[in-house]
Design an enzyme around this catalytic site. Structure first.
Site, PDB file in Angstrom:
ATOM      1  N   GLY A  84      19.267  40.346  69.620  1.00  0.00           N
ATOM      2  CA  GLY A  84      18.064  40.644  70.275  1.00  0.00           C
ATOM      3  C   GLY A  84      18.345  42.352  70.904  1.00  0.00           C
ATOM      4  CB  SER A 116      22.253  41.818  65.811  1.00  0.00           C
ATOM      5  OG  SER A 116      21.588  42.940  66.109  1.00  0.00           O
ATOM      6  CB  ALA A 117      22.676  42.119  70.897  1.00  0.00           C
ATOM      7  CG  HIS A 153      21.085  45.320  62.144  1.00  0.00           C
ATOM      8  ND1 HIS A 153      20.854  44.081  61.649  1.00  0.00           N
ATOM      9  CD2 HIS A 153      21.202  45.030  63.529  1.00  0.00           C
ATOM     10  CE1 HIS A 153      20.843  43.160  62.603  1.00  0.00           C
ATOM     11  NE2 HIS A 153      20.962  43.738  63.748  1.00  0.00           N
ATOM     12  CD  GLU A 188      20.934  43.620  58.219  1.00  0.00           C
ATOM     13  OE1 GLU A 188      19.993  42.925  58.533  1.00  0.00           O
ATOM     14  OE2 GLU A 188      21.923  43.883  59.144  1.00  0.00           O
TER      15      GLU A 188
END
Length: 224
Positions: A84, A116-117, A153, A188
């Protein structure tokens, strides 16, 4: 010895959430505490990630439902930090004293995973996130569970594109002008499996170090 699973992304195109992640193998039946603070809809996020973990045969409990989230993290045997907005995630954990709780849990043997985060959070700082600073945290220092930065990413320049904005590589090179910490540009579908000092890449990544040309890496041992 720290055991970490750091994903670039939670969802691959056309596949269920976290279907590409080796969750069952990594967590080995442990109950997992979920950190949902990177999204505003924490209840909805917990439900979606809980379903993904259930498909892997794992039980997940979100710490946002606990009366004392920091205590729940401190006593956790496993942690998953969702993706997020990294700035929102870090500010929430700073306010909850959650960073120290996670560090101590991992030092005590808890397994840490994130996407991700959540992968950014495992690094020394969140300075290589792609996110917009929608909130202002009290500094950028993160968990420091690894000695390198991750850029989730990671995108390669599009050949022939007329776009004149900075490429991801240019932004990482700017980071290295001010910081001597290596950066793993994780594409990815890829992830890093960290076991103590050993790092294994699954997928592909571009590794950046100050004073050196970027290195293309594929599945196998990695030395950031």
């Amino acid at each position: 010895m720290s055991e970490l699973l750091l994903l670039s992304n939670s969802t691959n195109h056309g596949a269920p959430t976290l279907a590409h992640a080796p969750l069952a193998e990594f967590y080995e039946g442990r109950e997992v505490r979920f950190v949902p603070y990177a999204l505003a809809d924490q209840a909805g996020y917990a439900e979606a990630i809980g379903a993904a973990f259930a498909r892997a045969g794992l039980r997940l409990r979100s710490v946002h439902t606990e009366p004392d989230p920091a205590s729940a993290l401190h006593t956790a045997e496993a942690v998953w930090v969702g993706g997020g907005n990294t700035f929102r995630l870090l500010r929430a954990l700073q306010r909850l004293d959650g960073l120290a709780a996670i560090r101590e849990a991992v030092a005590g043997g808890a397994r840490y995973g994130g996407a991700s985060a959540g992968s950014n959070l495992a690094c020394p700082t969140i300075r290589t996130t792609n996110d917009m600073p929608i909130v202002e945290p009290a500094g950028f220092a993160a968990l420091g569970l690894v000695g390198f930065q991750v850029n989730p990413h990671y995108l390669d320049p599009v050949p022939g594109s007329a776009h004149m904005g900075e490429t991801r590589e240019e932004r990482i090179r700017e980071f290295l002008e001010e910081n001597a910490v290596p950066v793993v540009g994780l594409r990815e579908g890829g992830w890093l499996r960290v076991s103590g000092r050993a790092v294994t890449l699954h997928g592909s990544a571009r590794v950046f170090r100050r004073g050196a040309e970027p290195q293309e890496c594929r599945t196998g041992p990695l030395s950031p």
